[in-house]
Design an enzyme around this catalytic site. Structure first.
Site, mmCIF file in Angstrom:
data_model
loop_
_atom_site.group_PDB
_atom_site.id
_atom_site.type_symbol
_atom_site.label_atom_id
_atom_site.label_comp_id
_atom_site.label_asym_id
_atom_site.label_seq_id
_atom_site.Cartn_x
_atom_site.Cartn_y
_atom_site.Cartn_z
ATOM 1 N N ARG A 64 0.968 -10.082 7.877
ATOM 2 C CA ARG A 64 1.822 -9.647 8.985
ATOM 3 C C ARG A 64 1.066 -8.975 10.125
ATOM 4 N NH1 ARG A 64 7.022 -6.995 6.185
ATOM 5 N NH2 ARG A 64 7.799 -6.987 8.310
ATOM 6 N N HIS A 77 -5.238 -16.054 6.696
ATOM 7 C CA HIS A 77 -4.825 -14.705 7.091
ATOM 8 C C HIS A 77 -5.954 -13.681 7.077
ATOM 9 C CE1 HIS A 77 -0.738 -16.038 7.381
ATOM 10 N NE2 HIS A 77 -0.775 -16.504 6.153
ATOM 11 N N PRO A 97 0.759 -1.236 0.000
ATOM 12 C CA PRO A 97 0.000 0.000 0.000
ATOM 13 C C PRO A 97 0.797 1.299 0.000
ATOM 14 C CG PRO A 97 0.179 -0.865 2.228
ATOM 15 C CD PRO A 97 1.173 -1.551 1.357
ATOM 16 N N GLU A 98 0.897 1.958 -1.101
ATOM 17 C CA GLU A 98 1.230 3.376 -1.114
ATOM 18 C C GLU A 98 0.034 4.048 -1.752
ATOM 19 O OE1 GLU A 98 5.303 4.296 -2.402
ATOM 20 O OE2 GLU A 98 5.767 2.183 -2.226
#
Length: 269
Positions: free
Chosen positions: A109, A90, A2-3
């Site tokens: 994560r 996840h 994500p940017e």
DNA sequence: AACGAAACCTGCGCGC
DNA sequence: TGCGCGCAGGTTTCGT
């Protein structure tokens, strides 16, 4: 993933897919993502309808009837829209809708964050009130002032969301390349002209990346909105050992501010 | 004020 | 095959 360009791509898809959906139930399998007390979170969101999706820098905002859900994907957060299927490994938060579909927050994560704020104040409180302007709104003279009063590596400054928001490791490297400025240059000695180049390059890079749906460089798993194509137009980032597209010098990889940094030693001064 | 390292987590590729 | 290390699109915190 994500940017700014990737988050904007996700925003556009969610805006088509889930606006108008009513949240009837939430399942959470990993509490720390949610900033508020879990029972309060569930109770507050239940029965609210998603009005629209906004984005500020790298934050997504689900605008509901009375509240705003402010989401940061951090390194690997993703959304999926699914029918009634068992949760995958996840998926940590599942928003269930009236129509039987569900929105799944997936994050290997577990770094992502969610904040719940009222509609009245969400833009004026943490975390959104800490953000600098994003490239398209940035005024070069204002950025110049902020940089001039600091003495840090320009790469570090561009990564600082309080100074300018939306850029991450990929787009900072590309912005610096287009600006012909090396990442280790100290902010206080940048000229007005150089800062103007930085802001204009950042605008250009973000606009083009949004056109191409962002970049997909590492997690090539099919996810909501992220099969971007801007990685094919990267000049330096990930291109270590390959010739600079402008001058042919081999791209080098260094470390700046603890981040992997790609640079053309000839073009960037 | 600025820097690096650590923290939050998991998975992957590499060298041995 | 297994182990340890370093690396990863982010941000905050803590010590020097």
């Amino acid at each position: 993933m994500p940017e700014l360009p990737e988050v904007e791509t996700v925003r556009r898809i969610l805006n088509k897919e889930i606006v108008g959906r009513k949240i009837i139930h939430i399942d959470c399998y990993y509490n720390p993502i949610i900033h508020e007390d879990l029972a309060f979170f569930k109770r507050t969101l239940k029965n609210q309808v998603i009005q629209r999706i906004e984005r500020y820098g790298k934050y997504l905002v689900f605008v509901l009837n009375d509240d705003a859900l402010i989401i940061h994907l951090r390194m690997e957060g993703k959304f999926y829209i699914k029918d009634d299927e068992p949760k995958s490994k996840h998926e940590h938060i599942i928003f269930r809708f009236e129509n039987g579909q569900s929105l799944r927050y997936h994050d290997v994560r577990k770094f992502g964050t969610m904040h719940l704020k009222t509609l009245k104040t969400y833009r004026d409180v943490y975390p959104l009130n800490t953000l600098g302007p994003e490239p398209k709104d940035a005024v070069p003279t204002v950025i110049y002032q902020r940089l001039h009063h600091k003495k840090i590596a320009v790469k570090t400054a561009l990564l600082d969301q309080h100074i300018i928001s939306g850029l991450g490791n990929i787009y900072v490297d590309e912005t610096l390349f287009l600006s012909h400025i090396k990442p280790t240059r100290l902010t206080h000695q940048l000229t007005q002209k150089e800062v103007e180049r930085l802001v204009n390059s950042a605008k250009k890079v973000c606009a083009r990346a949004i056109e191409l749906g962002g970049s997909t460089i590492r997690s090539y798993t099919a996810s909501l909105g992220v099969h971007g194509r801007f990685q094919n137009e990267l000049n330096v980032h990930t291109r270590v050992g390959q010739p600079c597209p402008v001058c042919g010098t081999l791209i080098r990889k260094t470390k700046v501010g603890g981040r992997g940094t790609y640079v053309c030693p000839t073009c960037q001064k």
